[in-house]
Scaffold this active site. Structure first.
Site, short mmCIF file in Angstrom:
data_model
loop_
_atom_site.label_atom_id
_atom_site.label_comp_id
_atom_site.label_asym_id
_atom_site.label_seq_id
_atom_site.Cartn_x
_atom_site.Cartn_y
_atom_site.Cartn_z
N ALA A 65 0.87 -1.18 0.00
CA ALA A 65 0.00 0.00 0.00
C ALA A 65 0.91 1.23 0.00
CB ALA A 65 -0.87 -0.02 1.25
N GLY A 108 0.47 -4.84 0.92
CA GLY A 108 -0.74 -4.85 0.09
C GLY A 108 -0.51 -5.52 -1.27
N GLU A 111 -0.97 -9.06 -0.64
CA GLU A 111 -2.41 -9.25 -0.35
C GLU A 111 -3.25 -9.16 -1.63
OE1 GLU A 111 -1.92 -6.19 2.66
OE2 GLU A 111 -2.89 -7.52 4.10
N GLU A 131 4.66 -5.15 7.15
CA GLU A 131 3.99 -4.06 7.87
C GLU A 131 4.54 -3.87 9.28
OE1 GLU A 131 2.47 -6.41 6.05
OE2 GLU A 131 0.89 -5.49 4.84
#
Ligand code: HXC
Length: 257
Positions: A65, A108, A111, A131
């Site tokens: 992300a 992300g 993911e 993360e």
């Protein structure tokens, strides 16, 4: 339709989405979420498309992300926007989506790959949920989906240490379905997608739905669901055509009905 953060092209019956923020290693910002979801929905609505491939660049599928977009946000910003929930629309796409992963698939990015139906990795792929190194945790399904793919021990290892898993380990652990040379990754993913798109679309959708059901239910209920859907397939003309073609020793001509 023009997109800001992705490239889209149609190759025969396959839709190819290429994440395209090279300067940020394809970090997933809100615009990219909107673009990817819109492109998927357009392919879903397009009757000529039978499968979709999502890929990135050779260096990065997606490095996570977008940290720069997120870092100043407050709890209330994240909560009220229900940050990342826009990706849930991907789960309503019924056509198969293959992730073709080269280079980094982190946070992300990992993911997003796991939200696809299966992952084909280049031999240079690196997966991780780093993360923890940023003082947070996965927020797009990493702690849940990774655990189902690779089991608790490896998922804990990945989430708690933030270490990366290479392509060979990812295949051994069940995170990816196959590893191919990075140079041929997109071709191999397109080949797999073309194969899928050559089959009866309703049969493809029912197969995807049944495999996904196994994640959401007990074995007994899943087996019951599978059998009911299997029985219902005998209402398809494509079932008659597929089985007749086998008996006639010819290629089937599926008409998606
Ligand atoms: C924003 C990013 C980014 C990211 C890389 N960039 N990853 N920008 N968000 N996730 C940017 C860098 O700032 C840099 O831009 C450019 O991309 C190139 O990156 P470099 O670091 O210079 O490249 P390199 O040295 O080759 O290292 C590659 C890397 C590293 C190992 C992948 O970029 C990295 O560690 N990235 C962050 C990985 C990560 O932590 N991902 C998880 C994010 S959180 P500039 O302009 O600075 O040169 C997440 C979920 C959050 O995904 C859920 C909880 C809320």
């Amino acid at each position: 339709m023009a997109y800001e953060t992705i490239l889209v092209e149609t190759r025969g019956k396959v839709g190819l989405i290429t994440l395209n923020r090279p300067k940020a290693l394809n970090a997933l910002n809100s615009q990219m979420q909107e673009d990817v979801v819109a492109a998927l929905q357009a392919y879903e609505a397009d009757e000529t498309i039978g499968a979709i491939v999502i890929t990135g660049s050779e260096k990065a599928f997606a490095a996570g992300a977008d940290i720069k977009e997120m870092h100043q946000k407050s709890y209330i910003d994240m909560y009220m926007a229900d940050f990342f929930s826009g990706w849930d629309a991907m789960l309503r796409i019924r056509k198969p989506i293959i992730a073709a992963v080269s280079g980094y698939a982190l946070g992300g990015g990992c993911e997003l790959a796991m939200m696809c139906d299966f992952i084909i990795a280049g031999d240079n792929a690196k997966f991780g949920q780093p993360e923890i190194t940023l003082g947070v945790m996965p927020g797009m399904g990493g702690s849940q989906r990774l655990t189902r793919f690779v089991g608790k021990s490896k998922a804990m290892d990945m989430c708690l240490t933030g270490r990366m898993m290479d392509a060979e380990e990812a295949e051994r652990s069940g995170l990816v379905s196959r590893v191919v040379p990075a140079a041929t990754l997109v071709d191999e993913a397109l080949k797999a997608a073309e194969k899928i798109a050559s089959f009866s679309l309703p049969a493809v959708l029912m197969n995807k739905e049944a495999v996904n059901r196994s994640y959401e239910t007990t074995l007994t209920e899943g087996l019951r669901f599978e059998r009911r859907v299997f029985h219902s397939m005998f209402a398809l003309e494509d079932q008659k055509e597929g089985m007749e073609a086998f008996s006639d020793k010819r290629a089937p001509n599926f008409r998606n009905q």
